[in-house]
Enzyme design. Structure first.
Site, PDB file in Angstrom:
ATOM      1  N   ASP A 132       0.831  -1.206   0.000  1.00 15.67           N
ATOM      2  CA  ASP A 132       0.000   0.000   0.000  1.00 15.67           C
ATOM      3  C   ASP A 132       0.864   1.255   0.000  1.00 15.67           C
ATOM      4  O   ASP A 132       2.041   1.225   0.372  1.00 15.67           O
ATOM      5  CB  ASP A 132      -0.857   0.061   1.273  1.00 15.67           C
ATOM      6  CG  ASP A 132      -1.978  -0.959   1.261  1.00 15.67           C
ATOM      7  OD1 ASP A 132      -2.052  -1.772   0.326  1.00 15.67           O
ATOM      8  OD2 ASP A 132      -2.785  -0.937   2.216  1.00 15.67           O
ATOM      9  N   HIS A 165       4.047  -2.038   3.068  1.00 17.15           N
ATOM     10  CA  HIS A 165       4.044  -0.694   2.473  1.00 17.15           C
ATOM     11  C   HIS A 165       5.357  -0.481   1.721  1.00 17.15           C
ATOM     12  O   HIS A 165       6.423  -0.548   2.343  1.00 17.15           O
ATOM     13  CB  HIS A 165       3.862   0.361   3.571  1.00 17.15           C
ATOM     14  CG  HIS A 165       2.575   0.204   4.324  1.00 17.15           C
ATOM     15  ND1 HIS A 165       2.429  -0.732   5.318  1.00 17.15           N
ATOM     16  CD2 HIS A 165       1.384   0.812   4.187  1.00 17.15           C
ATOM     17  CE1 HIS A 165       1.178  -0.679   5.786  1.00 17.15           C
ATOM     18  NE2 HIS A 165       0.525   0.254   5.118  1.00 17.15           N
TER      19      HIS A 165
HETATM   20 NI    NI Z   1      -2.416   3.010   3.504  1.00 21.27          NI
END
Ligand code: NI
Length: 248
Positions: free
Chosen positions: A53, A195
């Site tokens: 993400d 991430h």
């Molecule tokens: Ni996020």
């Protein structure tokens, strides 16, 4: 196209173990890839989907793509729309190299409680940006923080992809801890949340990949995971993991 009975996908798997010692020529001329037929039941080979993400971020997403390409491992990237301009080539590279691309809103906004108009400014706008760069696509949605409500489900026009393994890689950016938090808990069918905006997450993710490949796991995109496990992707339906079919 979505419902094929049999899907062959690339898996480096334990083949890596049988290769000669790594050398500089390996990337170019060694046959790293092995085709795995999982059969109509989709059982047998343990599957896992690695998801990232908050990117793209050239300084970290680029090296991550390099590492995934070397291992021939696909992942799923949920992109923040306002990070796409300037990183178009990186986004095209994701698709070219077999990764799935999805939406993580335009400004990393919490979607629950938004008006239809504001929802569209976060999700529709990001899909429009991605369509400009990549052409038509589904671009599934991962709501930031995993927070959704009835409106989000109703307007998503894709499954809501959440996760089942969260090493909280943003918290202390401690590579050893992040790797352990994944590999000590992961099970067949899990969706791992990371991430790609931290160097430590990139390093940890590639170590996770190497560890799980050695355990015989096969990496797939979220869409491939659902397809393999015969989970119909329904608009607004939450997907956290796709476990293997129960044994009789
Ligand atoms: Ni996020």
């Amino acid at each position: 196209m979505r419902w094929r009975n049999r899907v062959a996908f690339a898996c480096v798997a334990a083949l890596l173990l049988t290769l000669p010692a790594p050398g500089p020529a390996r990337e170019a001329d060694m046959p790293l890839q092995m085709e795995v037929e999982t059969g109509e039941e989709g059982g047998g080979v343990p599957l896992v989907a690695l998801t990232f993400d908050d990117g793209p971020r050239a300084a970290t997403t680029g090296p991550l793509l390099d590492g995934l390409a070397l291992r021939e491992v696909p992942a799923t990237f949920f992109l923040v729309g306002n990070r796409v301009p300037g990183n178009e080539e990186l986004v095209r590279r994701m698709v070219r190299e077999g990764h799935q691309v999805g939406v993580h809103t335009y400004e990393h906004a919490i979607l629950a409680g938004l008006s239809r108009r504001d929802f569209d400014l976060q999700v529709g706008k990001t899909r429009a940006v991605l369509t400009q760069v990549l052409g038509e696509g589904d671009f599934w949605l991962r709501p930031p923080y995993g927070i959704a409500d009835d409106g989000v489900a109703r307007w998503a026009e894709s499954p809501l992809v959440l996760w089942s393994v969260d090493p909280e890689d943003w918290k202390d950016q401690d590579v050893d801890r992040i790797v352990a938090a994944v590999v000590e808990h992961v099970e067949d069918g899990d969706i791992i949340l990371m991430h790609d905006i931290y160097h430590t997450s990139v390093e940890a993710a590639l170590r996770v990949v190497d560890t799980l490949l050695n355990r015989g796991y096969c990496f797939v995109t979220v869409e491939q995971l659902m397809e393999q496990r015969q989970v119909e992707p329904e608009d607004g339906a939450v997907c956290r993991r796709c476990p293997p079919p129960a044994k009789n």
